[in-house]
Enzyme design. Structure first.
Site, PDB file in Angstrom:
ATOM      1  CG  PHE A  77      -1.896   1.184   1.163  1.00 59.64           C
ATOM      2  CD1 PHE A  77      -3.122   1.045   0.536  1.00 59.64           C
ATOM      3  CD2 PHE A  77      -1.567   2.426   1.694  1.00 59.64           C
ATOM      4  CE1 PHE A  77      -4.009   2.118   0.443  1.00 59.64           C
ATOM      5  CE2 PHE A  77      -2.440   3.504   1.606  1.00 59.64           C
ATOM      6  CZ  PHE A  77      -3.661   3.344   0.977  1.00 59.64           C
TER       7      PHE A  77
ATOM      8  CG  ASP B 267       5.570   4.066   1.671  1.00 55.43           C
ATOM      9  OD1 ASP B 267       5.585   4.783   2.699  1.00 55.43           O
ATOM     10  OD2 ASP B 267       4.535   3.865   1.001  1.00 55.43           O
TER      11      ASP B 267
ATOM     12  CE  LYS C 298      -0.268   5.951   7.657  1.00 52.12           C
ATOM     13  NZ  LYS C 298      -1.693   5.879   7.845  1.00 52.12           N
TER      14      LYS C 298
ATOM     15  CB  THR D  87      -0.011  25.540  -3.372  1.00 49.76           C
ATOM     16  OG1 THR D  87      -0.543  25.536  -4.685  1.00 49.76           O
ATOM     17  CG2 THR D  87      -0.213  26.899  -2.720  1.00 49.76           C
TER      18      THR D  87
HETATM   19  C1  LIG Z   1       2.927   2.675   3.732  1.00 53.92           C
HETATM   20  C2  LIG Z   1       1.978   3.772   3.352  1.00 53.92           C
HETATM   21  N1  LIG Z   1       2.257   4.556   2.292  1.00 53.92           N
HETATM   22  C3  LIG Z   1       1.458   5.561   1.928  1.00 53.92           C
HETATM   23  C4  LIG Z   1       0.299   5.842   2.595  1.00 53.92           C
HETATM   24  C5  LIG Z   1      -0.563   6.965   2.141  1.00 53.92           C
HETATM   25  O1  LIG Z   1      -0.521   7.999   3.042  1.00 53.92           O
HETATM   26  P1  LIG Z   1      -1.694   9.092   3.077  1.00 53.92           P
HETATM   27  O2  LIG Z   1      -2.919   8.359   3.552  1.00 53.92           O
HETATM   28  O3  LIG Z   1      -1.213  10.124   4.044  1.00 53.92           O
HETATM   29  O4  LIG Z   1      -1.853   9.622   1.711  1.00 53.92           O
HETATM   30  C6  LIG Z   1      -0.048   5.054   3.703  1.00 53.92           C
HETATM   31  C7  LIG Z   1      -1.304   5.330   4.445  1.00 53.92           C
HETATM   32  O5  LIG Z   1      -1.826   4.549   5.176  1.00 53.92           O
HETATM   33  C8  LIG Z   1       0.806   3.988   4.088  1.00 53.92           C
HETATM   34  O6  LIG Z   1       0.518   3.211   5.130  1.00 53.92           O
END
Ligand SMILES: Cc1ncc(COP(=O)(O)O)c(C=O)c1O
Length: 482
Positions: free
Chosen positions: A199, A308, A339, A363
């Protein structure tokens, strides 16, 4: 003796000083959502996402590890706004910071950071994000959220890759005209390799690398990019080390095959993106060896390596970055975050700096008030040794989960985790839903992930005694499902 001692886990009272800004336990007045939440929900016809709302909250009354709702229910929060509250609700250090008049203008005036940053911005970055920069990375680009961090990180990888291919950074006239109509060579056929179960967000580029649930992806056009299998490890890890090593080797082999295949297809892999622990996709772990080998594969094939850490970053695993568990000096080319860091963004190697202004741009490009808060959060983490605390409470949590798993083998399996970043599988989705709702009515907030897992995502101020409060309540809930 304390009334909770009739249950399996002995409640260890917290020393008073540690809970100054915390409550001493859950306190439930209604089932959740209560009447007031339900009434408010009915009035809330303007939004976006009414169907996803759990209940309405009272953030004034929430403290530490406890989220209070509008019906006055106080719940031990082990989900923390999808893992995004670093040091609990209304931490006194943050309230103090916000009450300082010198910080008011930072709160009131949100600048277009890319063009008109405040004078103290470089210093604030040094104090906040750069003070926790991953090994080998001295640059950071702030952004607003996790998705836009990843989205821009992907762009940075493509820009880097194309300039590498060209051997210089001067685009041809054909590049410039073809990109305006979405055609090659200006919009090149490059790809990013991601993993099944990953994800990385829901915007279009991120979504092409997200493979956790169909509901995220349905009806949205995507790219033909390679997707490698993520290792499916068997637990407990010690018992299955040979099988798990074989499984990881299989996935790594597949990664290399895909890189070769996509190069032959004319869509070379510019970057590999991976979470240190696949979170949304079900808390899937892989070994440090797996990640080290993957990093080497990326180097060998000239692909950027993007880790990530949007969900794993910020201390939950017992280290500030989950990739620190791999023990590498050069763990990645890009590390994205959001987060618990309060602002989004990504760290990167010098080479991945975009070569011209406005190529990576929007922006706001973050929010300086979040850097202020983050600098203070980091102070608290250091002062209160919160990473050590997380390691300690994480041990209590995983050991408690192991015990419960032994006690309820028909319901629980595959307890796993690093620090307090833990999860456990429930026998099926329906039972999971029922357990989550019953736990909530007893004052414990948890989240699901994957097909049938429960994930634990407490704040960094979640201590042993919170673990014991949770385990007692969880034990009661499980007893009802036996
Ligand atoms: C590993 C990971 N990457 C990206 C995201 C996306 O972040 P956002 O919800 O702040 O767009 C999440 C969100 O849960 C995540 O857990």
């Amino acid at each position: 003796t304390h009334s909770l001692s009739k249950f399996y886990f002995v409640y260890k009272a917290a020393p008073k000083t540690q809970v100054e800004f915390d409550y001493d336990g859950p306190s439930m007045k209604t089932s959740v959502p209560g009447t007031r939440s339900q009434v408010t929900h009915k009035q809330h016809v303007y939004s976006q996402n009414v169907g996803a709302i759990n209940f309405f909250c009272n953030y004034d009354e929430s403290r530490g590890n406890y989220l209070v709702d509008v019906d006055g229910n106080r719940m031990l929060d082990i989900y923390t706004q999808i893992s995004s509250i670093p040091i609990g609700y209304n931490h006194p250090a943050l309230l103090k910071l916000m009450s300082n008049p010198n910080n008011l203008s930072t709160l009131v005036n949100r600048p277009a950071l890319g063009i008109l940053p405040p004078e103290n911005f470089p210093n604030k970055l040094t104090e906040s994000l750069l003070s926790v920069a991953p090994s080998g990375m001295g640059r950071v680009q702030t952004m607003a959220c996790g998705s836009c961090s990843n989205e821009n990180a992907y762009k940075a990888m493509f820009i880097w890759y194309r300039n590498k291919e060209r051997g210089h950074n001067i685009p041809s006239d054909e590049d410039l005209s073809s990109c305006m109509v979405n055609q090659v060579p200006g919009c090149p056929e490059l790809s990013i390799l991601s993993f099944m179960g990953a994800f990385h967000g829901r915007t279009m580029g991120c979504l092409a690398t997200t493979h956790s649930k169909a509901i995220h992806k349905l009806d949205v056009p995507s790219f033909d990019w390679p997707i490698a299998p993520f290792p499916k490890l068997q637990y407990p890890l010690e018992e299955f080390s040979r099988e798990n090593a074989q499984e990881e080797a299989r996935c790594l082999e597949e990664v290399e095959d895909l890189i070769v295949k996509w190069r032959q297809k004319g869509k070379p892999v510019a970057g590999i993106v991976i979470e240190p622990i696949q979170a949304e996709g079900g808390d899937n772990h892989a070994s440090p060896d797996f990640f080290r080998s993957l990093r080497n594969i990326a180097c060998k094939h000239g692909c950027a390596f993007h880790v990530d850490e949007v969900q794993t970053g910020g201390g939950n695993t017992g280290k500030f970055w989950a990739h620190e568990h791999w023990g590498m000096d050069d763990p990645a080319d890009i590390v994205s975050f959001s987060k618990k860091l309060l602002t989004g963004g990504y760290y990167h190697k010098d080479e991945l700096q975009a070569d011209k202004p406005y190529r990576i741009f929007n922006t706001w490009m973050g929010d300086p008030s979040k850097n202020l808060l983050l600098a203070e959060v980091l102070n608290v983490i250091r002062k209160e040794n919160l990473l050590e605390e997380v390691t300690r409470s994480g041990k209590a949590l995983i050991n408690g989960l192991y015990e419960l798993q032994a006690q309820y083998p028909g319901i629980l399996s595959r307890a796993r985790g690093q620090g307090t970043f833990c999860a456990i599988d429930i026998c099926d989705d329906a039972t999971r839903s029922s357990i989550l709702l019953k736990a909530r009515d007893k004052g414990v907030l948890l989240g699901g992930c994957g097909d049938r897992s429960i994930r634990f995502r407490p704040a960094l101020v979640f201590k042993d005694y919170h673990v014991h409060i949770f385990l007692n309540i969880f034990n009661e809930v499980l007893a009802q499902h036996k």
